[in-house]
Design an enzyme around this catalytic site. Structure first.
Site, short mmCIF file in Angstrom:
data_model
loop_
_atom_site.label_atom_id
_atom_site.label_comp_id
_atom_site.label_asym_id
_atom_site.label_seq_id
_atom_site.Cartn_x
_atom_site.Cartn_y
_atom_site.Cartn_z
N CYS A 111 0.81 -1.23 0.00
CA CYS A 111 0.00 0.00 0.00
C CYS A 111 0.84 1.27 0.00
O CYS A 111 0.29 2.36 -0.15
CB CYS A 111 -0.93 0.00 1.20
SG CYS A 111 -2.22 -1.26 1.07
N HIS A 244 -2.60 7.11 3.81
CA HIS A 244 -3.05 5.88 3.13
C HIS A 244 -4.46 5.56 3.62
O HIS A 244 -4.75 5.62 4.81
CB HIS A 244 -2.09 4.73 3.44
CG HIS A 244 -2.67 3.40 3.09
ND1 HIS A 244 -3.24 3.15 1.86
CD2 HIS A 244 -2.78 2.25 3.80
CE1 HIS A 244 -3.69 1.90 1.84
NE2 HIS A 244 -3.41 1.33 3.00
N ASN A 274 -10.40 0.14 1.21
CA ASN A 274 -8.94 0.20 1.05
C ASN A 274 -8.59 -0.13 -0.40
O ASN A 274 -8.71 -1.28 -0.82
CB ASN A 274 -8.29 -0.81 2.01
CG ASN A 274 -6.77 -0.71 2.01
OD1 ASN A 274 -6.17 -0.20 1.06
ND2 ASN A 274 -6.15 -1.21 3.07
#
Lengths: 315, 315
Positions: A111, A244, A274
């Site tokens: 990520c 993030h 996500n």
């Protein structure tokens, strides 16, 4: 170096929390309380990591008459959910653009790899081997996700973004990259087992979500402080924080740790889930028009495996 | 920048051509004529891309007292056969070395990514963000290969290599990197379909091997000429050519095209098969002691997808 334009692509199909209530008995309220996620997108049957990256690329180029595609001299792709590890996302974009004989590579630090990709661009600019780069970040989480997984099956969404980055300023609205830090933290905590995607054995699993949560909170707050301090800035000098997009509770924890009010963070986790390394770039694309001249933004990331980073931008 | 040391790791288990004769009816003679491959290695049940990279890293560090592991300030991994796309090969190495807070990233441009990884190192050196890098290249082809595939099932082997690269010379025997070219060719030929590894759908397939063959021969010969010419060197100034180890017929074709005798090429395809992006690095590790002071080496690569590159080294 300067971020000239950013654009996102999101698949049309929306998956609500009710889908997981029906599937796994997880209630809308339970999911919201733990993650902030209300819905997420799912790529269609003809879509994948590469096609989403192409759509994001077409959009960003359509917004950027000053950055014609034939001037692109570097393509860096990023994904941990590859459609093809040989004909990679960056190679698919190169084929679509038909730009020959330029460096093309795809990367993964999970990520956090948006910032790794941009740091690789910074390196090519420093070497004099490129001056106009395309960065594409694309995740097809639902291709690898197990929806029946009551621990993490409801977290993931699909999406992509593309960024046009130039060595010299092209327009007054360009975001100047003031500083960039990336680092691995593979040696910390349960980095080796906490969240993994082993394509041969199984898809995405997160048996140690708490370990990820703790490290994500700590590292994103710490690296944000670091990048501000080494640029003689205080937290109060920061106008926007784009963390993030993993979990709204992580975002709130980072804000609290830094002493920033809730409205200073840019968030899309509520409606996208996500989206991996694409999440922060999608947030930047959506928020771009609201950043005023002189304002400062930090994008901070944390990835499974582990990795972290921060980028300081100024309009 | 300088390549200080290189080491390889190969799994112990040998798979001979007779295995494919029993499985698919392909004769030893037929395989040798078309590929040059006599045998290849297969990782054990407890081995994978990450474990092989760790072994190669331990070996290269054991050879390099002047390059202690705590001095490593950048790790770049490369593989198109990932064990884990989140806890990537570079992160696994970072964990094993327990070196904190340094840039760590894994890349793929298929079989050409050894040179992409080294060019990323070059970029970090140019930015002043690193001075001592570890590059690990590791392929677990047999994890994704379909042995029953009579077209390409017999081509692939497993293996890894690790390279220690420093900005400044550490020893008189270091290989100086004179020049490096990488490029994607995703826009050429059947790059999108010729050889692919789609983890979700299926493993490695090569439905258009002829297209790969033609482009590999052309690009490796052309980029070798380019890198020599732009450094005012002739083909006759070259002592060693290390091409991507895909097929002995490709190597011979490149040698013929360049006008080089057979004994100028370094080859391990005969006993390792195609070990992907690790192949040329394994060949460099095996050949390191035979390179005399003043000699020049070109490593040239071609990858599915497509990508190509060349690196000029001088001892």
């Amino acid at each position: 170096m300067y971020i000239h334009q950013v654009a996102a692509y999101l698949p049309a199909h929306i998956v609500t929390n009710e889908h997981f209530t029906r599937l796994n008995g997880l209630s809308h309220k339970w999911i919201i309380e733990r993650t902030g996620i209300q819905e997420r997108r799912k790529a269609g049957p003809d879509e994948n990591t590469n096609t989403m990256a192409l759509e994001a690329t077409r959009r960003v180029l359509a917004q950027a008459p000053l950055f014609p595609q034939q001037h692109i001299d570097l393509i860096v792709g990023a994904t941990y959910t590859p459609h093809d590890t040989i004909y990679t996302v960056a190679h698919a974009v190169q084929r679509d653009l038909d730009v020959a004989d330029i460096p093309v590579v795809s990367v993964s630090s999970a990520c956090s790899s948006l910032l790794n990709a941009i740091e690789i661009v910074e390196g090519y600019f420093a070497m004099g081997k490129a001056t106009r780069a395309l960065v594409v970040v694309s995740e097809h989480n639902t291709a690898y996700n197990n929806e029946d997984d009551t621990v993490a099956g409801h977290l993931w969404g699909d999406g992509a973004a593309a960024l046009l980055i130039s060595k010299e300023r092209l327009a007054p609205t360009d975001l100047r990259m003031v500083d960039l830090i990336t680092a691995g933290a593979g040696n910390m905590g349960k980095a080796d087992t906490a969240v993994t995607l082993k394509p041969v054995e199984r898809g995405i699993v997160m048996p140690h979500g708490k370990d990820v949560f703790i490290h994500a909170c700590q590292y994103m707050a710490r690296v944000t402080r670091n990048i501000l301090e080494r640029n003689q800035l205080a937290v109060t000098d920061l106008n926007w924080l784009i963390p993030h997009q993993a979990n709204l509770r992580i975002t709130r924890n980072v804000l609290e740790n830094l002493g920033l009010p809730d409205d200073r963070a840019v968030s899309n986790i509520e409606y996208l889930g996500n989206t991996g390394c694409a999440g922060a770039a999608i947030a930047l694309a959506d928020h771009l028009d609201q950043i005023k001249v002189g304002e400062r933004i930090v994008i901070t990331v944390f990835g499974g495996g582990y990795s972290y980073g921060a980028m300081l931008l100024e309009r």
